[in-house]
Scaffold this motif. Structure first.
Motif, PDB file in Angstrom:
ATOM      1  N   ARG A  97       0.817  -1.220   0.000  1.00  0.00           N
ATOM      2  CA  ARG A  97       0.000   0.000   0.000  1.00  0.00           C
ATOM      3  C   ARG A  97       0.847   1.265   0.000  1.00  0.00           C
ATOM      4  N   ASP A  98       2.047   1.214   0.552  1.00  0.00           N
ATOM      5  CA  ASP A  98       2.919   2.397   0.573  1.00  0.00           C
ATOM      6  C   ASP A  98       3.522   2.697  -0.796  1.00  0.00           C
ATOM      7  N   PHE A  99       3.462   1.737  -1.722  1.00  0.00           N
ATOM      8  CA  PHE A  99       4.093   1.896  -3.031  1.00  0.00           C
ATOM      9  C   PHE A  99       3.091   2.122  -4.156  1.00  0.00           C
ATOM     10  N   VAL A 100       1.833   1.752  -3.914  1.00  0.00           N
ATOM     11  CA  VAL A 100       0.802   1.856  -4.957  1.00  0.00           C
ATOM     12  C   VAL A 100      -0.385   2.614  -4.364  1.00  0.00           C
ATOM     13  N   ALA A 101      -0.577   3.824  -4.835  1.00  0.00           N
ATOM     14  CA  ALA A 101      -1.619   4.695  -4.274  1.00  0.00           C
ATOM     15  C   ALA A 101      -3.002   4.049  -4.319  1.00  0.00           C
ATOM     16  N   GLU A 102      -3.294   3.312  -5.385  1.00  0.00           N
ATOM     17  CA  GLU A 102      -4.602   2.678  -5.511  1.00  0.00           C
ATOM     18  C   GLU A 102      -4.811   1.608  -4.445  1.00  0.00           C
ATOM     19  N   LEU A 103      -3.755   0.913  -4.072  1.00  0.00           N
ATOM     20  CA  LEU A 103      -3.857  -0.071  -2.986  1.00  0.00           C
ATOM     21  C   LEU A 103      -4.088   0.644  -1.657  1.00  0.00           C
ATOM     22  N   ASP A 104      -3.381   1.740  -1.465  1.00  0.00           N
ATOM     23  CA  ASP A 104      -3.561   2.506  -0.235  1.00  0.00           C
ATOM     24  C   ASP A 104      -5.008   2.982  -0.107  1.00  0.00           C
ATOM     25  N   ALA A 105      -5.584   3.409  -1.211  1.00  0.00           N
ATOM     26  CA  ALA A 105      -6.983   3.861  -1.188  1.00  0.00           C
ATOM     27  C   ALA A 105      -7.920   2.705  -0.855  1.00  0.00           C
ATOM     28  N   ALA A 106      -7.686   1.539  -1.454  1.00  0.00           N
ATOM     29  CA  ALA A 106      -8.545   0.375  -1.200  1.00  0.00           C
ATOM     30  C   ALA A 106      -8.431  -0.076   0.254  1.00  0.00           C
ATOM     31  N   VAL A 107      -7.218  -0.150   0.766  1.00  0.00           N
ATOM     32  CA  VAL A 107      -7.021  -0.547   2.162  1.00  0.00           C
ATOM     33  C   VAL A 107      -7.581   0.529   3.091  1.00  0.00           C
ATOM     34  N   GLY A 108      -7.456   1.778   2.699  1.00  0.00           N
ATOM     35  CA  GLY A 108      -8.004   2.867   3.495  1.00  0.00           C
ATOM     36  C   GLY A 108      -9.513   2.750   3.674  1.00  0.00           C
ATOM     37  N   ILE A 109     -10.212   2.300   2.651  1.00  0.00           N
ATOM     38  CA  ILE A 109     -11.659   2.088   2.755  1.00  0.00           C
ATOM     39  C   ILE A 109     -11.950   1.023   3.803  1.00  0.00           C
ATOM     40  N   LEU A 110     -11.192  -0.073   3.760  1.00  0.00           N
ATOM     41  CA  LEU A 110     -11.377  -1.124   4.769  1.00  0.00           C
ATOM     42  C   LEU A 110     -11.036  -0.622   6.164  1.00  0.00           C
ATOM     43  N   ASP A 111      -9.962   0.143   6.274  1.00  0.00           N
ATOM     44  CA  ASP A 111      -9.553   0.683   7.578  1.00  0.00           C
ATOM     45  C   ASP A 111     -10.651   1.563   8.177  1.00  0.00           C
ATOM     46  N   GLU A 112     -11.175   2.468   7.368  1.00  0.00           N
ATOM     47  CA  GLU A 112     -12.216   3.379   7.870  1.00  0.00           C
ATOM     48  C   GLU A 112     -13.461   2.602   8.279  1.00  0.00           C
ATOM     49  N   SER A 113     -13.813   1.607   7.488  1.00  0.00           N
ATOM     50  CA  SER A 113     -14.976   0.774   7.817  1.00  0.00           C
ATOM     51  C   SER A 113     -14.758   0.054   9.140  1.00  0.00           C
ATOM     52  N   LEU A 114     -13.568  -0.509   9.320  1.00  0.00           N
ATOM     53  CA  LEU A 114     -13.273  -1.237  10.549  1.00  0.00           C
ATOM     54  C   LEU A 114     -13.281  -0.294  11.761  1.00  0.00           C
ATOM     55  N   LYS A 115     -12.757   0.909  11.610  1.00  0.00           N
ATOM     56  CA  LYS A 115     -12.759   1.868  12.726  1.00  0.00           C
ATOM     57  C   LYS A 115     -14.192   2.180  13.168  1.00  0.00           C
ATOM     58  N   VAL A 116     -15.079   2.379  12.200  1.00  0.00           N
ATOM     59  CA  VAL A 116     -16.480   2.654  12.515  1.00  0.00           C
ATOM     60  C   VAL A 116     -17.106   1.444  13.209  1.00  0.00           C
ATOM     61  N   LEU A 117     -16.811   0.257  12.708  1.00  0.00           N
ATOM     62  CA  LEU A 117     -17.379  -0.954  13.288  1.00  0.00           C
ATOM     63  C   LEU A 117     -16.865  -1.200  14.707  1.00  0.00           C
ATOM     64  N   VAL A 118     -15.589  -0.947  14.937  1.00  0.00           N
ATOM     65  CA  VAL A 118     -15.032  -1.115  16.294  1.00  0.00           C
ATOM     66  C   VAL A 118     -15.708  -0.152  17.255  1.00  0.00           C
ATOM     67  N   ALA A 119     -15.841   1.095  16.839  1.00  0.00           N
ATOM     68  CA  ALA A 119     -16.498   2.080  17.713  1.00  0.00           C
ATOM     69  C   ALA A 119     -17.952   1.693  17.975  1.00  0.00           C
ATOM     70  N   ALA A 120     -18.644   1.194  16.945  1.00  0.00           N
ATOM     71  CA  ALA A 120     -20.040   0.779  17.121  1.00  0.00           C
ATOM     72  C   ALA A 120     -20.132  -0.443  18.025  1.00  0.00           C
ATOM     73  N   ALA A 121     -19.207  -1.366  17.871  1.00  0.00           N
ATOM     74  CA  ALA A 121     -19.224  -2.574  18.704  1.00  0.00           C
ATOM     75  C   ALA A 121     -18.928  -2.232  20.157  1.00  0.00           C
ATOM     76  N   ALA A 122     -18.016  -1.300  20.362  1.00  0.00           N
ATOM     77  CA  ALA A 122     -17.685  -0.901  21.738  1.00  0.00           C
ATOM     78  C   ALA A 122     -18.902  -0.284  22.416  1.00  0.00           C
ATOM     79  N   HIS A 123     -19.749   0.374  21.615  1.00  0.00           N
ATOM     80  CA  HIS A 123     -21.046   0.884  22.070  1.00  0.00           C
ATOM     81  C   HIS A 123     -20.942   1.832  23.266  1.00  0.00           C
ATOM     82  N   ARG A 124     -19.801   2.466  23.384  1.00  0.00           N
ATOM     83  CA  ARG A 124     -19.642   3.475  24.431  1.00  0.00           C
ATOM     84  C   ARG A 124     -18.410   4.305  24.079  1.00  0.00           C
ATOM     85  N   GLU A 125     -18.292   5.432  24.712  1.00  0.00           N
ATOM     86  CA  GLU A 125     -17.137   6.287  24.470  1.00  0.00           C
ATOM     87  C   GLU A 125     -15.902   5.638  25.091  1.00  0.00           C
ATOM     88  N   LEU A 126     -14.895   5.474  24.295  1.00  0.00           N
ATOM     89  CA  LEU A 126     -13.630   4.932  24.787  1.00  0.00           C
ATOM     90  C   LEU A 126     -12.530   5.939  24.492  1.00  0.00           C
TER      91      LEU A 126
END
Length: 189
Positions: A116-145
């Motif tokens: 991902r550090d060498f191919v911008a398109e890979l970084d963008a694709a992984v970034g989508i997964l990262d952002e999705s996972l961050k939202v899901l972790v926060a939703a699963a935690a179901h409280r302010e952490l």
């Protein structure tokens, strides 16, 4: 016309599948259009006609992987999380669902993270997964952490951690159980 459209779709599919397999096997940077064309059973010109650059090919590969692993969106995840469960139970559910996704897409996901550090398109694709996972972790935690605790939970739930456990010799099931154990500890802290 329908037959022509079907033939075009089939050719695109064969090219994407060939690219994903080669990316997983030898990496994105080391995979040439000639390699992809040969594996797909088409000419190099046909490969270029469908995908003139990585800017078109990588998103097509990512969409294909996302279709296979079916990462849940926030609304889907919220419906799947046990409504009366503790944050630890909800995070466990997320870990188990994520590990299934990781096992299905392991080869391409590994190549995408590795390069991902060498191919911008890979970084963008992984970034989508990262952002999705961050939202899901926060939703699963179901409280302010605290930010640090959310960051730790994200790192534990992310593909590279799962991959490192697999690389250390753990089976898919063992890696999943260790991540669940660590996420339960981290969510209680």
């Amino acid at each position: 016309m329908a037959a022509r459209a079907e033939a075009v779709a089939d050719t695109r599919h064969r090219i994407v599948e060939a690219a994903k397999a080669l990316h997983a096997q030898q990496g994105v940077v080391r995979t040439s259009w000639d390699d992809i064309a040969e594996r797909a059973g088409v000419s190099t010109a046909t490969t270029y006609r469908h995908f003139p650059s990585l800017a078109e090919l990588i998103p097509a590969c990512a969409r294909s992987v996302f279709d296979i692993i079916e990462p849940p969106g926030l609304e889907e995840a919220e419906l799947q999380f046990p409504s009366d469960g503790s944050p630890a139970d909800r995070l466990e559910h997320l870990v188990r669902a994520s590990c299934v996704c990781y096992a299905k897409g392991r080869g391409w996901l590994h190549a995408a993270h590795r390069e991902r550090d060498f191919v911008a398109e890979l970084d963008a694709a992984v970034g989508i997964l990262d952002e999705s996972l961050k939202v899901l972790v926060a939703a699963a935690a179901h409280r302010e952490l605290p930010r640090a605790q959310l960051g730790l939970l994200f790192a534990l739930c992310d593909f590279p951690f799962w991959w490192s456990l697999r690389a250390a010799g753990l089976t898919d099931a063992e890696a999943e159980e260790q991540i669940v154990r660590l996420v339960r500890i981290a969510s209680a802290a």
